[in-house]
Design an enzyme around this catalytic site. Structure first.
Site, PDB file in Angstrom:
ATOM      1  N   LYS A   1       0.825  -1.212   0.000  1.00 43.52           N
ATOM      2  CA  LYS A   1       0.000   0.000   0.000  1.00 43.52           C
ATOM      3  C   LYS A   1       0.854   1.254   0.000  1.00 43.52           C
ATOM      4  O   LYS A   1       0.506   2.241  -0.638  1.00 43.52           O
ATOM      5  CB  LYS A   1      -0.954   0.001   1.198  1.00 43.52           C
ATOM      6  CG  LYS A   1      -2.078  -1.024   1.066  1.00 43.52           C
ATOM      7  CD  LYS A   1      -3.174  -0.783   2.089  1.00 43.52           C
ATOM      8  CE  LYS A   1      -4.358  -1.723   1.829  1.00 43.52           C
ATOM      9  NZ  LYS A   1      -5.409  -1.586   2.847  1.00 43.52           N
TER      10      LYS A   1
ATOM     11  N   LYS B   1      -8.506 -11.979  -7.905  1.00 43.37           N
ATOM     12  CA  LYS B   1      -9.617 -11.952  -6.962  1.00 43.37           C
ATOM     13  C   LYS B   1     -10.596 -10.837  -7.303  1.00 43.37           C
ATOM     14  O   LYS B   1     -10.171  -9.750  -7.678  1.00 43.37           O
ATOM     15  CB  LYS B   1      -9.059 -11.667  -5.565  1.00 43.37           C
ATOM     16  CG  LYS B   1      -9.166 -12.818  -4.618  1.00 43.37           C
ATOM     17  CD  LYS B   1      -8.495 -12.549  -3.281  1.00 43.37           C
ATOM     18  CE  LYS B   1      -8.930 -11.309  -2.546  1.00 43.37           C
ATOM     19  NZ  LYS B   1      -8.625 -11.358  -1.101  1.00 43.37           N
TER      20      LYS B   1
ATOM     21  N   LYS C   1     -12.678  -4.614  -4.752  1.00 40.43           N
ATOM     22  CA  LYS C   1     -13.293  -3.293  -4.949  1.00 40.43           C
ATOM     23  C   LYS C   1     -12.393  -2.381  -5.769  1.00 40.43           C
ATOM     24  O   LYS C   1     -12.848  -1.389  -6.303  1.00 40.43           O
ATOM     25  CB  LYS C   1     -13.678  -2.658  -3.617  1.00 40.43           C
ATOM     26  CG  LYS C   1     -12.584  -2.598  -2.587  1.00 40.43           C
ATOM     27  CD  LYS C   1     -13.196  -2.269  -1.227  1.00 40.43           C
ATOM     28  CE  LYS C   1     -12.238  -2.620  -0.111  1.00 40.43           C
ATOM     29  NZ  LYS C   1     -12.912  -2.874   1.152  1.00 40.43           N
TER      30      LYS C   1
HETATM   31  P1  AMP Z   1     -11.573  -6.461   1.653  1.00 40.97           P
HETATM   32  O1  AMP Z   1     -12.696  -6.069   0.768  1.00 40.97           O
HETATM   33  O2  AMP Z   1     -10.342  -6.810   0.877  1.00 40.97           O
HETATM   34  O3  AMP Z   1     -11.332  -5.516   2.794  1.00 40.97           O
HETATM   35  O4  AMP Z   1     -11.982  -7.842   2.330  1.00 40.97           O
HETATM   36  C1  AMP Z   1     -12.959  -7.999   3.329  1.00 40.97           C
HETATM   37  C2  AMP Z   1     -13.122  -9.493   3.551  1.00 40.97           C
HETATM   38  O5  AMP Z   1     -13.646 -10.145   2.362  1.00 40.97           O
HETATM   39  C3  AMP Z   1     -11.809 -10.215   3.870  1.00 40.97           C
HETATM   40  O6  AMP Z   1     -12.031 -11.204   4.853  1.00 40.97           O
HETATM   41  C4  AMP Z   1     -11.412 -10.853   2.551  1.00 40.97           C
HETATM   42  O7  AMP Z   1     -10.664 -12.020   2.727  1.00 40.97           O
HETATM   43  C5  AMP Z   1     -12.767 -11.179   1.914  1.00 40.97           C
HETATM   44  N1  AMP Z   1     -12.657 -11.117   0.439  1.00 40.97           N
HETATM   45  C6  AMP Z   1     -12.341 -10.018  -0.289  1.00 40.97           C
HETATM   46  N2  AMP Z   1     -12.356 -10.296  -1.616  1.00 40.97           N
HETATM   47  C7  AMP Z   1     -12.680 -11.609  -1.731  1.00 40.97           C
HETATM   48  C8  AMP Z   1     -12.862 -12.491  -2.861  1.00 40.97           C
HETATM   49  N3  AMP Z   1     -12.742 -12.061  -4.103  1.00 40.97           N
HETATM   50  N4  AMP Z   1     -13.196 -13.775  -2.613  1.00 40.97           N
HETATM   51  C9  AMP Z   1     -13.344 -14.208  -1.344  1.00 40.97           C
HETATM   52  N5  AMP Z   1     -13.196 -13.443  -0.250  1.00 40.97           N
HETATM   53  C10 AMP Z   1     -12.867 -12.147  -0.424  1.00 40.97           C
END
Ligand code: AMP
Ligand code: TRP
Length: 326
Positions: free
Chosen positions: A111, A192, A195
């Protein structure tokens, strides 16, 4: 006794990956363990935020978590900044961590390399996260892969504190989503769903309208073969659709593949399954969004429950450190 703690940042929109990879497990876990779930607005401050936007995203995320099925009578749902012990605990953790340890965090490296402005908070972020977890004597921390290192650091800090000052903190353990819960980008199925994806067409938001969901799934990247089979390496696009279809209907991707010989029907059924999965969530969300005062009331109750636990742990830590009682 097991106690679960997890946090989610109020930035951006919640997508299908967050839902299937993390949030559905939160909903299940609340019935199995004493669980606390936190909207970590202080973590969001590690990057400059628009104040109006942050306020509304925090409230909307809480409403979405309620809509997904977190039940404030069963778990404790609260906003991080409502419980002042988090920042106090973070200071103690900052003084427990070494600069070298914080520097080794790969999320900080990634980051900070991309950011124009790197705040001190971005660097000490894992100390705040450690405080989040340790204040509640959490035994289990469900997180995605990217947070694994932060939970490892939390364990190291808890052990170091305990050995310096005496038994104070419970050593937590990270838990990871069961297999099949990794949702990939519909346009770039080897990355993956996220967002920060390049194209919005690759990401399904939990609040997307049915038409948008159908369109995105119809346009999902597949491959030039025509066979439907679950094979992540050779057929990432088709495999992603199968894992989404499976996750949305409570089956494995292999089970979901049975009976399909063409991509068209697979896409139609996947879109329908996702629309049906999201329909009740969206309906509950709309109801909650009409009554923000009720959500705030529920969050105040959650913060009260959380603070009771956090205050006791913090008092224990302050005593152990030799801070003079006030
Ligand atoms: P984030 O949006 O990266 O802050 O992730 C929030 C939660 O969602 C975390 O526990 C991530 O591991 C899970 N997560 C984010 N993107 C994915 C994805 N594409 N598939 C599965 N889990 C996800
Ligand atoms: N850092 C986590 C993320 O970005 C969110 C988080 C903050 C968290 N505090 C936590 C997760 C404590 C688990 C436990 O996804």
């Amino acid at each position: 006794m097991t106690r679960v703690f997890s946090g989610i940042q109020p930035t951006g929109n919640v997508h299908l990956g967050n839902l299937l990879g993390a949030l559905v497990h939160w909903v299940e876990d609340q019935h199995r363990s004493d669980s606390l779930y936190c909207v970590v607005d202080l973590h969001a401050l590690t990057f400059p935020q628009d104040p109006t936007e942050l306020r509304s995203t925090t409230l909307r995320l809480a409403q979405l978590l309620l809509a997904i099925g977190l039940d404030p009578d069963v778990c404790t749902l609260f906003v991080q900044s409502h419980v002042p012990q988090h920042t106090q605990g973070a200071w103690i953790m900052e003084c427990t961590a070494s600069v070298g340890e914080l520097r080794r965090m790969t999320q900080f490296k990634d980051k900070s390399a991309k950011a124009q402005f790197v705040s001190g908070g971005l660097f000490t972020y894992p100390a705040l996260m450690a405080a989040d977890i340790l204040l509640y004597d959490a035994t289990h921390v469900p997180v995605g892969d990217d947070q694994r290192q932060h939970v490892e650091l939390t364990r190291d800090l808890a052990e170091r504190f305990n050995s310096r000052y005496g038994q104070t903190f419970v050593i937590p353990e990270a838990t990871y989503p069961r297999a099949g819960a990794r949702v990939m980008d519909l346009q770039a199925p080897t990355s993956k769903m996220s967002k920060s994806a390049e194209s919005a067409a690759g990401t399904i938001l939990v609040l997307d309208e049915p038409k948008a969901i159908e369109r995105k799934i119809k346009r999902a990247v597949t491959d030039t073969e025509t066979e439907v089979r679950y094979d992540v390496a050779a057929k990432p696009g088709v495999s992603n659709l199968l894992s989404i279809l499976g996750a949305a209907t409570g089956r494995t991707p292999e089970e979901a593949a049975v009976g399909y010989s063409q991509y068209g029907p697979l896409k139609t059924d996947t879109a329908e399954a996702v629309v049906e999965l999201l329909r009740p969530i969206q309906a509950r969300y709309t109801e909650l969004a009409e009554d923000p005062a009720e959500t705030r009331r529920l969050l105040a109750v959650g913060a009260g429950k959380a603070e009771e636990i956090a205050a006791a742990t913090l008092a224990r830590a302050k005593e152990a450190l030799g801070l003079l009682p006030g």
